[in-house]
Motif scaffolding. Structure first.
Motif, PDB file in Angstrom:
ATOM      1  N   PHE A 159       0.856  -1.192   0.000  1.00 46.01           N
ATOM      2  CA  PHE A 159       0.000   0.000   0.000  1.00 46.01           C
ATOM      3  C   PHE A 159       0.890   1.239   0.000  1.00 46.01           C
ATOM      4  O   PHE A 159       1.693   1.431   0.915  1.00 46.01           O
ATOM      5  CB  PHE A 159      -0.942  -0.005   1.200  1.00 46.01           C
ATOM      6  CG  PHE A 159      -2.083  -0.979   1.060  1.00 46.01           C
ATOM      7  CD1 PHE A 159      -3.344  -0.543   0.680  1.00 46.01           C
ATOM      8  CD2 PHE A 159      -1.892  -2.339   1.280  1.00 46.01           C
ATOM      9  CE1 PHE A 159      -4.396  -1.436   0.525  1.00 46.01           C
ATOM     10  CE2 PHE A 159      -2.926  -3.244   1.129  1.00 46.01           C
ATOM     11  CZ  PHE A 159      -4.180  -2.784   0.749  1.00 46.01           C
ATOM     12  N   VAL A 160       0.742   2.039  -1.036  1.00 43.58           N
ATOM     13  CA  VAL A 160       1.526   3.262  -1.207  1.00 43.58           C
ATOM     14  C   VAL A 160       0.572   4.438  -1.156  1.00 43.58           C
ATOM     15  O   VAL A 160      -0.443   4.451  -1.875  1.00 43.58           O
ATOM     16  CB  VAL A 160       2.274   3.258  -2.556  1.00 43.58           C
ATOM     17  CG1 VAL A 160       2.999   4.582  -2.772  1.00 43.58           C
ATOM     18  CG2 VAL A 160       3.243   2.092  -2.631  1.00 43.58           C
ATOM     19  N   THR A 161       0.875   5.414  -0.313  1.00 41.21           N
ATOM     20  CA  THR A 161       0.052   6.621  -0.245  1.00 41.21           C
ATOM     21  C   THR A 161       0.889   7.816  -0.676  1.00 41.21           C
ATOM     22  O   THR A 161       1.859   8.186  -0.014  1.00 41.21           O
ATOM     23  CB  THR A 161      -0.479   6.860   1.179  1.00 41.21           C
ATOM     24  OG1 THR A 161      -1.160   5.681   1.625  1.00 41.21           O
ATOM     25  CG2 THR A 161      -1.442   8.035   1.201  1.00 41.21           C
ATOM     26  N   LEU A 162       0.520   8.396  -1.807  1.00 37.83           N
ATOM     27  CA  LEU A 162       1.209   9.572  -2.322  1.00 37.83           C
ATOM     28  C   LEU A 162       0.626  10.830  -1.708  1.00 37.83           C
ATOM     29  O   LEU A 162      -0.598  10.945  -1.528  1.00 37.83           O
ATOM     30  CB  LEU A 162       1.067   9.654  -3.836  1.00 37.83           C
ATOM     31  CG  LEU A 162       1.616   8.477  -4.656  1.00 37.83           C
ATOM     32  CD1 LEU A 162       1.267   8.672  -6.128  1.00 37.83           C
ATOM     33  CD2 LEU A 162       3.117   8.342  -4.478  1.00 37.83           C
ATOM     34  N   LEU A 163       1.484  11.779  -1.381  1.00 42.81           N
ATOM     35  CA  LEU A 163       0.980  13.094  -1.030  1.00 42.81           C
ATOM     36  C   LEU A 163       0.186  13.642  -2.202  1.00 42.81           C
ATOM     37  O   LEU A 163       0.447  13.315  -3.371  1.00 42.81           O
ATOM     38  CB  LEU A 163       2.136  14.040  -0.688  1.00 42.81           C
ATOM     39  CG  LEU A 163       2.978  13.682   0.534  1.00 42.81           C
ATOM     40  CD1 LEU A 163       4.145  14.661   0.662  1.00 42.81           C
ATOM     41  CD2 LEU A 163       2.132  13.685   1.802  1.00 42.81           C
ATOM     42  N   ARG A 164      -0.786  14.489  -1.910  1.00 42.16           N
ATOM     43  CA  ARG A 164      -1.625  15.021  -2.977  1.00 42.16           C
ATOM     44  C   ARG A 164      -0.785  15.686  -4.062  1.00 42.16           C
ATOM     45  O   ARG A 164      -1.026  15.503  -5.262  1.00 42.16           O
ATOM     46  CB  ARG A 164      -2.631  16.015  -2.393  1.00 42.16           C
ATOM     47  CG  ARG A 164      -3.517  16.711  -3.413  1.00 42.16           C
ATOM     48  CD  ARG A 164      -4.432  15.758  -4.137  1.00 42.16           C
ATOM     49  NE  ARG A 164      -5.365  15.106  -3.243  1.00 42.16           N
ATOM     50  CZ  ARG A 164      -6.325  14.277  -3.650  1.00 42.16           C
ATOM     51  NH1 ARG A 164      -6.441  13.989  -4.931  1.00 42.16           N
ATOM     52  NH2 ARG A 164      -7.130  13.709  -2.790  1.00 42.16           N
ATOM     53  N   LYS A 165       0.249  16.436  -3.679  1.00 44.23           N
ATOM     54  CA  LYS A 165       1.067  17.121  -4.681  1.00 44.23           C
ATOM     55  C   LYS A 165       1.796  16.124  -5.579  1.00 44.23           C
ATOM     56  O   LYS A 165       2.041  16.402  -6.760  1.00 44.23           O
ATOM     57  CB  LYS A 165       2.069  18.050  -4.002  1.00 44.23           C
ATOM     58  CG  LYS A 165       3.113  17.354  -3.160  1.00 44.23           C
ATOM     59  CD  LYS A 165       4.089  18.346  -2.540  1.00 44.23           C
ATOM     60  CE  LYS A 165       5.160  17.612  -1.725  1.00 44.23           C
ATOM     61  NZ  LYS A 165       6.136  18.573  -1.136  1.00 44.23           N
ATOM     62  N   ASP A 166       2.148  14.944  -5.029  1.00 45.33           N
ATOM     63  CA  ASP A 166       2.786  13.924  -5.859  1.00 45.33           C
ATOM     64  C   ASP A 166       1.769  13.174  -6.703  1.00 45.33           C
ATOM     65  O   ASP A 166       2.062  12.804  -7.850  1.00 45.33           O
ATOM     66  CB  ASP A 166       3.570  12.952  -4.980  1.00 45.33           C
ATOM     67  CG  ASP A 166       4.853  13.552  -4.438  1.00 45.33           C
ATOM     68  OD1 ASP A 166       5.435  14.406  -5.136  1.00 45.33           O
ATOM     69  OD2 ASP A 166       5.260  13.200  -3.324  1.00 45.33           O
ATOM     70  N   ALA A 167       0.585  12.941  -6.160  1.00 44.03           N
ATOM     71  CA  ALA A 167      -0.465  12.302  -6.948  1.00 44.03           C
ATOM     72  C   ALA A 167      -0.804  13.142  -8.174  1.00 44.03           C
ATOM     73  O   ALA A 167      -1.149  12.601  -9.237  1.00 44.03           O
ATOM     74  CB  ALA A 167      -1.701  12.081  -6.088  1.00 44.03           C
ATOM     75  N   GLU A 168      -0.675  14.448  -8.058  1.00 44.31           N
ATOM     76  CA  GLU A 168      -0.975  15.328  -9.179  1.00 44.31           C
ATOM     77  C   GLU A 168       0.144  15.344 -10.214  1.00 44.31           C
ATOM     78  O   GLU A 168      -0.023  15.891 -11.300  1.00 44.31           O
ATOM     79  CB  GLU A 168      -1.281  16.734  -8.674  1.00 44.31           C
ATOM     80  CG  GLU A 168      -2.583  16.783  -7.881  1.00 44.31           C
ATOM     81  CD  GLU A 168      -2.890  18.144  -7.282  1.00 44.31           C
ATOM     82  OE1 GLU A 168      -2.104  19.096  -7.518  1.00 44.31           O
ATOM     83  OE2 GLU A 168      -3.906  18.268  -6.582  1.00 44.31           O
ATOM     84  N   ARG A 169       1.288  14.746  -9.892  1.00 43.85           N
ATOM     85  CA  ARG A 169       2.399  14.612 -10.834  1.00 43.85           C
ATOM     86  C   ARG A 169       2.463  13.204 -11.417  1.00 43.85           C
ATOM     87  O   ARG A 169       3.372  12.874 -12.159  1.00 43.85           O
ATOM     88  CB  ARG A 169       3.719  14.932 -10.119  1.00 43.85           C
ATOM     89  CG  ARG A 169       3.785  16.314  -9.515  1.00 43.85           C
ATOM     90  CD  ARG A 169       4.985  16.471  -8.580  1.00 43.85           C
ATOM     91  NE  ARG A 169       6.242  16.381  -9.288  1.00 43.85           N
ATOM     92  CZ  ARG A 169       7.200  15.513  -9.011  1.00 43.85           C
ATOM     93  NH1 ARG A 169       7.029  14.619  -8.044  1.00 43.85           N
ATOM     94  NH2 ARG A 169       8.329  15.512  -9.697  1.00 43.85           N
ATOM     95  N   LEU A 170       1.491  12.366 -11.059  1.00 44.78           N
ATOM     96  CA  LEU A 170       1.539  10.947 -11.378  1.00 44.78           C
ATOM     97  C   LEU A 170       1.001  10.633 -12.772  1.00 44.78           C
ATOM     98  O   LEU A 170      -0.073  11.096 -13.149  1.00 44.78           O
ATOM     99  CB  LEU A 170       0.733  10.158 -10.346  1.00 44.78           C
ATOM    100  CG  LEU A 170       0.517   8.667 -10.636  1.00 44.78           C
ATOM    101  CD1 LEU A 170       1.838   7.899 -10.538  1.00 44.78           C
ATOM    102  CD2 LEU A 170      -0.525   8.091  -9.683  1.00 44.78           C
ATOM    103  N   SER A 171       1.755   9.813 -13.490  1.00 45.23           N
ATOM    104  CA  SER A 171       1.253   9.127 -14.679  1.00 45.23           C
ATOM    105  C   SER A 171       1.509   7.640 -14.471  1.00 45.23           C
ATOM    106  O   SER A 171       2.479   7.248 -13.811  1.00 45.23           O
ATOM    107  CB  SER A 171       1.969   9.603 -15.943  1.00 45.23           C
ATOM    108  OG  SER A 171       1.720  10.965 -16.191  1.00 45.23           O
TER     109      SER A 171
END
Length: 841
Positions: free
Chosen positions: A597-609
């Motif tokens: 289970f990986v939880t990205l910070l919101r700012k990183d989730a917004e950089r995710l592809s």
């Protein structure tokens, strides 16, 4: 299912109680225990739904299906005629990378048959090539054939020779003769490309915003159009019509689709809009508010009457808004992103954007836009159709994409779970769009699993912070109370949280983080979540389904004060895990299988592809826009020539084994990710601007048209514009080694136009945003002068501008000022996979 703790169960039906920090606990309750409604079958007469390879597409009263399984896709509108054909492949690759499944596009009749009997399907009008490119890039297509389409085009896309000669939008025999000929031409273009042929075309939309009920009109006309389409050979699994603004259509023949926009630029008020209904959950009608239909009807439409027979499908949830002369709202990214939890939580089972990608009207069609002068309700630019869309008129990726992509990925991964879920309203429901105080939330559930949807964002209106808040969700076999401790939800926050979601044999009671996607890795099956700003991630598991939980060593970074990477505690058969400082954790089930289970910070989730590369699907975090093309990873960065790319799982080969033209790449570890630092040579060119003439005084803005509001200036008024010559070097226009370069113009005024010689190549209604013109998107003649004109904006103009962008308070009687013209590069780096890579999962 039991509640998390004994005292939580006791409080489950209470409204308030004590909470840490002195705030009263607000428990928001919702009963989702009633069984989900079983779908009805064969409520719609559809076309051939089986492809030659045996794949099926279906529709029931609740949701779409693919190969017999529930399917909740994302659809985005892209107008092929508004883009150069040379950019279609690039556009569709970026669309796919954004998590979109279906491309919708209008066929604008006036573009293809400007003169009776003379059809043009060439270059940017080559519908067949566009759809073939969709197929090449594994995207499905829904073709909106009209014949009346709106699309902010003159006469709604009908050719002038049709409008001048006969009644339209009804069963007039002469009109139907020409419509049948158009449909036959479209069918010839799509021959072999329909779903039944193994092609990508799964649907046809008939007409648009149709609410007419006069002689030869009404639902019977839509039935006629469907018959003509089928007679022409347009045999597809799905036939749709737009269902808003009192639309009429034949029951059982077509599925209505719906939408909503965050602002109404087709409105008539010069003031800020009141709270918009798109930010409030729907528990009754699917029909949204004003969506800008050109005709009006006071009779009730047909959409609500068939709600029990057709699924809640979307086609026009605003990816932006058009620029219209009298109203020029500016959207922030959250204005678009907050609509998704609301509409999905309201039951939407196809999320369709209008627009996903902006564009420009075909060159040479200088009177083809909707205008009050030609009887339209609105005035729009002659050329520009940027729409403030996630991909702009030049294809530039905008900030909002980072907020949309994680939800698209969520739908791709868990849409089959969500689609059959019913909508359940909370015990206390918001009293309407203007009620900003009552918490806005809903649950979609099916038995003991579902999702909690919450929204605390309303465009241009301040929302309160909700302090000391918990939820009590009653599912089929019991209640779930979450989280353990009350949380504060800040203004502007929206989220989707899972409740009762299964991961194989592992039962997740709830999480206070948003599910995004899953990938496989050597560490195990990886479940990716996005944190909710201001709320600590908390995962509650049924302890009977879990053997062990431990931090993933590669993800750990030192925690403040030496705190452990994970905190865990168990109560009433529930194991609660809180990862700290971005730590991932491994859950081992009773059979020994590992889940990460990986939880990205919101700012990183917004950089995710999430892209296939070097043999498997990978998480790619970068400020550059990333997409995959023919097994290569393409990275595009506007203005910044150095950027980071974080990759998981890490690549087997170091970057020295890769191909990257004129780029330097360094690799290092960054927690569980591999970090690539990319540097490319900087490009810079000066732009020289020379004033040619000062503005003259302009007359007051006229009112009129069918809206009786501000109308666009008469053509002669543009003789009073200020003008500048813009000199750009040939090298800057060639943009060698770049994916694109933009002339970025910042100005203050009313209407700006850019000419190459005497050719108008772009125009813009001032709204305060930078105006960008891609040198690869418009025809700039390097041997002809570039001239910019700006029409002054009068201080008394009855035009709506957002207060933060309104130049009038300090401008005196009128303003026409050029602030800057700059050249902005868009860098591109292409990375090739290692030849020995394994097959993509």
């Amino acid at each position: 299912m039991t509640s998390l703790t004994g005292h939580a169960a006791d409080d489950a039906d209470a409204n308030t109680g004590s909470a840490a920090g002195g705030h009263a606990t607000l428990t928001l309750s919702i009963d989702a225990s009633a069984p989900a409604t079983a779908p009805l079958h064969d409520t719609l007469r559809v076309g051939t739904s089986t492809s030659p390879d045996g794949g099926t597409l279906g529709i029931n009263s609740r949701y779409l299906t693919r190969d017999g399984k529930p399917w909740l896709p994302v659809m985005g509108e892209i107008h092929y005629a508004r883009l150069p054909a040379s950019q279609w492949d690039d556009t569709l690759l970026k669309t796919k990378a954004a998590g979109v499944d279906i491309v919708a596009s209008y066929v604008v009749w006036r573009h293809h048959e400007p003169r009776a009997g003379t059809f043009d399907w060439s270059e940017r009008l080559d519908l067949r090539r566009f759809v073939e490119t969709c197929a090449k890039r594994d995207l499905l297509a829904l073709i909106r054939v009209g014949p009346w389409v709106h699309a902010e085009v003159r006469y709604g896309g009908l050719p002038g020779w049709v409008v001048d000669q006969m009644p339209t939008r009804g069963d007039n025999p002469l009109y139907l003769h020409y419509v049948a000929r158009l449909f036959s031409q479209i069918a010839a273009q799509l021959h072999g490309l329909l779903w039944k042929d193994g092609g990508p075309v799964i649907g046809i939309q008939l007409e648009n915003e149709y609410n007419l009920s006069g002689p030869q009109q009404g639902a019977a006309h839509i039935a006629t159009l469907k018959r003509l389409a089928r007679d022409a050979g347009l045999d597809v699994p799905l036939y749709t019509v737009t269902g808003w603004d009192n639309a009429v259509f034949p029951r059982g023949e077509v599925a209505p689709v719906f939408g909503g926009y965050p602002d109404l630029p087709w409105g008539v008020s010069p003031h800020m809009s009141p709270p918009n209904e798109v930010y409030g959950f729907r528990f009754a009608s699917r029909v949204g508010g004003d969506l800008g239909a050109q005709t009006h009807s006071d009779a009730p439409g047909d959409a609500d009457a068939v709600a029990h027979e057709t699924p809640f499908l979307g086609a026009e949830f605003g990816g932006g808004v058009p620029a219209m002369y009298r109203r020029r709202p500016v959207l922030d990214a959250d204005d678009i992103a907050a609509m998704l939890p609301v509409q999905l939580g309201s039951g939407v089972n196809l999320y369709g954007y209008y627009m996903l990608h902006g564009g420009r009207n075909p060159p040479g069609d200088m009177d083809g836009q909707e205008s009050t002068a030609s009887g339209g309700y609105n005035d729009v630019p002659i050329v520009n159709y940027d729409f403030q869309a996630p991909f702009g008129a030049n294809g530039e990726a905008r900030e909002v994409l980072g907020k949309l992509r994680p939800i698209h990925y969520f739908l791709r991964q868990w849409g089959a779970v969500l689609a059959p879920c019913d909508v359940y309203a909370p015990d206390t429901v918001s009293h309407g769009p203007a009620d900003l105080a009552t918490p806005r939330f809903a649950v979609r559930a099916n038995g003991d699993q579902g999702f909690l949807f919450f929204n605390n964002h309303v465009r241009e209106h301040a929302m309160p912070a909700h302090r000391g808040m918990r939820f009590s969700v009653k599912l089929a076999s019991g209640s779930v109370a979450l989280p353990v401790e009350p949380v504060d939800v800040a203004p502007g926050t929206s989220f989707i949280w899972p409740v009762g979601l299964r991961f194989g044999s592992v039962q997740l009671r709830y999480a206070t983080a948003q599910p995004v996607t899953r990938i496989s890795s050597d560490d195990g099956d990886v479940q990716v979540f996005a944190a909710t700003d201001g709320i600590a991630p908390e995962f509650a598991f049924d302890s009977r389904s879990v053997a062990t939980i431990a931090a993933l060593e590669s993800s750990m970074t030192p925690a403040p004060g030496g705190e452990p990477a994970l905190s865990q505690h168990e109560a009433d058969g529930v194991l609660v895990v809180r990862p700290r400082n971005g730590a991932a954790f491994v859950v081992t089930d009773r059979g020994g299988a590992r889940l990460v289970f990986v939880t990205l910070l919101r700012k990183d989730a917004e950089r995710l592809s999430v892209l296939p590369f070097d043999g498997r699907r990978r998480l790619i975090l970068s400020d550059a826009f990333a997409f995959e093309r023919d097994s290569h990873l393409v990275l595009r960065s506007k203005s910044a020539s150095a950027f980071d790319v974080d990759v998981y799982p890490p690549l087997l080969q170091l970057p020295s084994a890769w191909q990257a033209d004129h780029a330097n790449i360094d690799a290092s570890s960054h927690g569980m990710f591999q970090r690539l630092r990319v540097h490319v040579p900087q490009s810079a060119f000066d732009v020289r601007v020379t004033s040619l003439r000062a503005p003259q005084a302009v007359p007051p803005v006229m009112r009129g048209g069918t809206a009786n509001a501000a109308v666009a200036p008469l053509p002669e008024t543009f003789g009073k514009t200020a003008a500048w010559r813009i000199d750009v070097s040939r090298d800057a226009l060639d943009a060698h080694g770049l994916s694109n370069a933009y002339l970025t113009i910042r100005y203050r005024g009313d209407v700006a136009r850019l000419f190459s010689g005497t050719e108008l190549i772009d125009d813009h209604f001032y709204n305060g945003l930078p105006w960008r013109i891609g040198v690869r998107n418009v025809a700039i003649d390097s041997d002809a002068p570039l001239m910019l004109t700006i029409l002054p904006l009068r201080a008394d103009a009855p035009v709506y501008l957002a207060a933060r962008h309104d130049p009038l308070p300090d401008s005196g009687e009128q303003i026409a000022e050029l602030d800057s013209v700059t050249w902005e590069p868009e860098y591109e780096v292409i990375l090739a996979p290692n030849p020995s890579s394994r097959d993509v999962e």
